[in-house]
Design an enzyme around this catalytic site. Structure first.
Site, PDB file in Angstrom:
ATOM      1  N   ALA A   1       0.822  -1.211   0.000  1.00 38.40           N
ATOM      2  CA  ALA A   1       0.000   0.000   0.000  1.00 38.40           C
ATOM      3  C   ALA A   1       0.858   1.264   0.000  1.00 38.40           C
ATOM      4  O   ALA A   1       0.466   2.289  -0.553  1.00 38.40           O
ATOM      5  CB  ALA A   1      -0.953   0.002   1.186  1.00 38.40           C
TER       6      ALA A   1
ATOM      7  N   ALA B   1      -1.844  -6.856   0.835  1.00 41.12           N
ATOM      8  CA  ALA B   1      -2.213  -8.211   1.250  1.00 41.12           C
ATOM      9  C   ALA B   1      -2.027  -8.446   2.753  1.00 41.12           C
ATOM     10  O   ALA B   1      -2.790  -9.187   3.366  1.00 41.12           O
ATOM     11  CB  ALA B   1      -1.383  -9.229   0.469  1.00 41.12           C
ATOM     12  N   HIS B   2      -1.018  -7.796   3.355  1.00 43.77           N
ATOM     13  CA  HIS B   2      -0.628  -8.246   4.690  1.00 43.77           C
ATOM     14  C   HIS B   2      -1.498  -7.745   5.830  1.00 43.77           C
ATOM     15  O   HIS B   2      -1.277  -8.081   6.997  1.00 43.77           O
ATOM     16  CB  HIS B   2       0.856  -7.952   4.953  1.00 43.77           C
ATOM     17  CG  HIS B   2       1.181  -6.541   5.322  1.00 43.77           C
ATOM     18  ND1 HIS B   2       1.296  -6.124   6.621  1.00 43.77           N
ATOM     19  CD2 HIS B   2       1.440  -5.456   4.562  1.00 43.77           C
ATOM     20  CE1 HIS B   2       1.624  -4.834   6.642  1.00 43.77           C
ATOM     21  NE2 HIS B   2       1.709  -4.409   5.400  1.00 43.77           N
TER      22      HIS B   2
ATOM     23  N   CYS C   1       7.028   5.649  17.801  1.00 42.49           N
ATOM     24  CA  CYS C   1       8.299   5.578  18.516  1.00 42.49           C
ATOM     25  C   CYS C   1       9.441   5.784  17.540  1.00 42.49           C
ATOM     26  O   CYS C   1       9.622   5.008  16.620  1.00 42.49           O
ATOM     27  CB  CYS C   1       8.473   4.233  19.191  1.00 42.49           C
ATOM     28  SG  CYS C   1       7.196   3.871  20.358  1.00 42.49           S
TER      29      CYS C   1
END
Ligand SMILES: *Cc1c(COP(=O)(O)O)cnc(C)c1O
Length: 382
Positions: free
Chosen positions: A75, A204-205, A328
């Site tokens: 993405a 996809a992830h 962070c």
């Protein structure tokens, strides 16, 4: 119980076994390993057929045409391709871009890059709920606006924005509209016959596929040819060059088909889990939900624990794999730009944690997480 418990599905999901199986069948000599662009032999044809089947699976989930799917590495790349490409292709017409402040860094940083190149940007504040405000977008529109970019589901709060309304607005003004749908694809419906976005980024992830593969939906229309950011062999209709990773693409296709078939069932399951979690956690006096329950996906719950430092809380909960609400960097902890844009104070943003649930989360784990959290909150308070 096996700990730590994985409650960070919004950061990434494990592959579904069905997906991992499909992927592993595309690696070795006895599998579908070939270059899909090899036109002179059977191995290549077989790989090309597998890639086209996956393209159909991804297109189907978006109710799109296969010719509207361009493979990318994820993405982040899809967002870069969409935003920089749209700016480049429409810069003769105008130099004004509208972007929400709640976007993922992949969008914010692409738009900021253009801002440094001389484009003008209106950064639009979301509502208190995290939803991108349709009226704020409307107010920001100028005669020289060429692109509106907003997300569908926010990755930190789960807030769902009304991209259908924004798409109508953009279309009525002939402004290109890009949607970052990395968190919504496979979770809630994206129907490109109702959402008139010109470009939609997915990966996809976040939906039980592997990392490193995604796609950009590019609407077929006569007056818009998206220029490439990565040049080379002219793959993907010239929009994105590079040898297609058959295994990654096949896995993404399998993940998207599976997500489509499980969508309603999974939504209901996650909604029940989130309700149970919030019911327990919100009984603690320090807990505040960031965003709204109604207009959010059930997989994500973002909470502020008033008066408690998020990092301290994280280290007191080593049995839970969760995310702090803040970004962070190595040296400092910065309050989340998403929460700040919703009007959450700096202190409250630094006291936020994100819990995200998914396909393999069960009731036992959610109860354990909520009980441990309340336990730790009580200890820290005493
Ligand atoms: C994860 C995510 C991205 C980045 O996707 P990658 O495939 O990891 O590059 C972009 N936008 C949103 C909303 C995300 O959740």
């Amino acid at each position: 119980m096996k700990t730590p418990i994985y409650l960070d599905y919004a950061a990434t999901t494990p592959c579904d076994p069905i997906v991992a199986d499909a992927l592993s069948k595309c690696l070795m000599l006895d599998g579908n390993f070939a270059n899909p662009a090899s036109r002179s032999h059977f191995f290549g044809w077989q790989a090309e057929a597998a890639v086209e089947k996956a393209r159909k699976q991804v297109a189907t989930l978006l109710n799109a045409d296969t010719r509207e799917i361009v493979w990318t590495s994820g993405a982040t790349e899809a967002n870069n391709l969409a935003i920089k490409g749209a700016a480049l292709v429409r810069s003769e017409k105008g130099k004004h871009i509208i972007c929400s402040l709640a976007e993922h860094k992949a969008v914010i940083d692409s738009v900021s890059f253009l801002e440094n190149q001389g484009f003008e940007v209106s950064w639009v504040k979301p509502e208190k709920t995290g939803e991108v405000s349709v009226s704020a977008i409307e107010k920001a529109i100028r005669p020289d606006t060429i692109l509106i970019t907003t997300m569908h589901v926010n990755n930190e709060t789960g807030a769902i924005s009304n991209i259908e309304e924004i798409s109508k607005l953009a279309r009525s003004k002939n402004i290109l509209f890009h949607v970052d749908a990395a968190q919504s694809a496979g979770k809630i419906t994206i129907d490109t016959s109702k959402i008139f976005a010109d470009m939609i980024s997915v990966c996809a992830h976040k939906v039980y596929g592997p990392k490193g593969i995604g796609a950009l939906y590019v609407r077929k229309q006569s007056d818009f040819n998206l220029p490439a950011q990565i040049h080379g062999g002219g793959h993907e209709q010239g929009m994105r060059s590079g040898t297609l990773p058959t295994h990654q693409i096949v896995a993404m296709g399998a993940a998207f088909e599976l997500a489509g078939s499980l969508m309603d069932k999974e939504f209901n399951k996650l909604q029940a889990l989130k309700s149970m979690f919030l019911e327990k956690v919100l009984t603690h006096k320090s807990a505040i939900l960031n965003g709204s329950i109604d207009k959010s996906v059930p997989g994500i719950a973002n909470l502020t624990f008033k008066g408690v430092d998020g990092q301290v809380l994280l280290s007191a909960l080593p049995m839970l794999a969760i995310s702090s609400g803040s970004a962070c960097n190595s040296a400092t902890v910065a309050p989340s730009h998403v929460l700040r844009s919703m009007g959450v104070s700096e202190q409250e943003a630094l006291s936020a944690l994100r819990f995200s649930f998914g396909r393999f989360t069960n009731q036992e784990e959610v109860i354990f997480a909520a009980d441990s959290l309340v336990d730790v909150l009580n200890k820290l308070a005493s």
